[in-house]
Design a protein around this motif. Structure first.
Motif, short mmCIF file in Angstrom:
data_model
loop_
_atom_site.label_atom_id
_atom_site.label_comp_id
_atom_site.label_asym_id
_atom_site.label_seq_id
_atom_site.Cartn_x
_atom_site.Cartn_y
_atom_site.Cartn_z
N GLY A 150 90.01 35.44 13.85
CA GLY A 150 88.61 35.15 14.15
C GLY A 150 88.35 34.73 15.58
O GLY A 150 87.59 35.37 16.30
N ASN A 151 88.98 33.65 16.02
CA ASN A 151 88.68 33.12 17.34
C ASN A 151 89.36 33.92 18.45
O ASN A 151 90.26 34.73 18.21
CB ASN A 151 89.13 31.66 17.42
CG ASN A 151 88.14 30.71 16.79
OD1 ASN A 151 87.03 30.51 17.31
ND2 ASN A 151 88.50 30.11 15.66
N TYR A 296 84.98 28.63 12.81
CA TYR A 296 84.20 29.28 13.86
C TYR A 296 83.23 28.31 14.55
O TYR A 296 82.78 28.57 15.67
CB TYR A 296 83.38 30.45 13.28
CG TYR A 296 84.21 31.60 12.79
CD1 TYR A 296 84.50 32.68 13.62
CD2 TYR A 296 84.69 31.64 11.48
CE1 TYR A 296 85.27 33.75 13.17
CE2 TYR A 296 85.44 32.70 11.02
CZ TYR A 296 85.73 33.76 11.85
OH TYR A 296 86.48 34.81 11.40
#
Length: 381
Positions: A150-151, A296
């Motif tokens: 994700g990041n 997130y």
């Protein structure tokens, strides 16, 4: 309201660079594009007349955005002169769940239906393989932000750069490019790169590349600020420094979808997962959604303010469209002034125009009066 009235009442029409005269002068093309958008969304005229939100979505949201993108494409082609231009890369930065995938699919469909070949790609397609993501997590066992994809730092930067380079080279017939895909269902939801045999093939000549991502165009902040938001954000902030040159530099123009509150992402994700479970498909529990989205939130808190005030990393005036949506993914009635290096100043002046306008008029009259008085004195002398 008629379709034309709906368009003219769109809160983003001005930000898209269109006046009422522009719309009326080219109304036939606007109406044709609207019909293609409605067809993609499977909205009939009856649907749009019966449900105000559907008519607004087509005529006030998606249509002006498409027309802005189309105008960018025409300008891109014109600047190339007689040389066949590379495809226009439109970067689309928007938080998860705000309708990003839907509008990208719609734009792609409408461009293709007009014989303006378009392809889409997401930063999700460039996630590390499961093995590499696992190695990253094991190398930083104490960091919660890198345990799952994700990041920033969970992407294969070289794969993204090579794919974008190859897609931009599709200016002639006969050339083909394999576009990576990521399968989020693999490894009990932890995901992995899809088998190459399943990757879609994009053929040239290509007119438009729609490049989307939840963190596309984010600017790194000072390290002290990053770790003040979250102690684990340091590694993400450091990795983010590479994204501008590796990916953002390919983008010719930007569409930024602004949200009033990043906390909306929780609700949107919950709605999506609950709908999946209701339909009999596997979906995350509410607790799993909370854990997933929480990873997130530090990035949103650290980087959205810069994105909204300064624009994306490679954004320029006239080539960045920022629109704001509410909790229901609809347009906010009062849209912000487009971001620019002097964005905050412009925004202040714009929102207080009723105060400034009389003063400006008074100043002009005063200058004229002094000029007139000076002319009279010189004649007397």
């Amino acid at each position: 309201m008629t379709p034309e009235d709906l368009v003219l009442a769109s809160p983003i029409l001005g930000n898209c660079g269109f006046s009422a005269d522009d719309v009326k002068a080219d109304w036939k093309f606007w109406l044709d594009a609207a019909a293609r958008i409605a067809s993609h969304l499977k909205f009939s005229d009856v649907d749009m007349n019966a449900e105000e939100s559907k008519g607004a979505r087509v005529y006030q949201y998606y249509l002006p955005v498409f027309m802005w993108c189309h105008k960018q494409l025409m300008a891109h082609k014109e600047c190339s002169g007689d040389v066949t231009p590379s495809p226009l890369v439109i970067g689309i930065s928007a938080p998860q769940g705000c309708g990003k995938s839907t509008i990208v699919a719609c734009l792609q469909e409408v461009f293709n239906s007009m014989d303006l070949a378009a392809a889409s790609i997401s930063i999700d397609d460039f996630y590390l393989t499961y093995a590499d993501q696992t190695a990253l997590a094991q190398a930083h066992p104490e960091n919660s932000l890198v345990q799952l994809r994700g990041n920033a730092c969970s992407h294969d930067m070289a794969l993204g750069t090579s794919t974008l380079t190859s897609l931009r080279s599709l200016t002639e017939s006969g050339r083909k490019v394999l576009v990576p895909r990521y399968d989020k269902s693999k490894n009990q939801g932890r995901g992995d790169r899809a088998d190459q045999a399943s990757w879609p093939v994009v053929e040239g000549p290509l007119s438009v590349i729609l490049f989307e991502g939840w963190m596309l165009g984010f600017r790194p902040v000072e390290m002290e600020e990053a770790v003040r938001v979250d102690a684990d954000l340091g590694i993400v902030n450091e990795a983010l420094k590479d994204y501008k040159n590796a990916w953002d530099s390919f983008v010719d123009c930007w569409l930024v979808v602004k949200v009033q509150d990043p906390e909306y992402v929780f609700r949107w994700r919950l709605q999506a997962e609950q709908a999946m479970r209701t339909s009999g498909m596997p979906g995350m529990t509410d607790d799993q959604v909370k854990d997933f989205v929480t990873r997130y939130m530090p990035a949103y808190k650290a980087y959205l303010p810069g994105l909204y005030s300064k624009g994306p990393t490679t954004g320029t005036k006239g080539k960045t469209l920022m629109i704001e949506v509410d909790e229901n993914r609809g347009l906010v009635p009062s849209q912000s002034v487009p971001a620019s290096p002097l964005g905050s100043v412009y925004q202040f002046l714009f929102r207080n125009i009723q105060f400034w306008a009389p003063l400006i008029i008074l100043l002009i009259l005063l200058i004229k009066h002094r000029a007139s008085a000076g002319t009279s004195k010189s004649r007397i002398s």
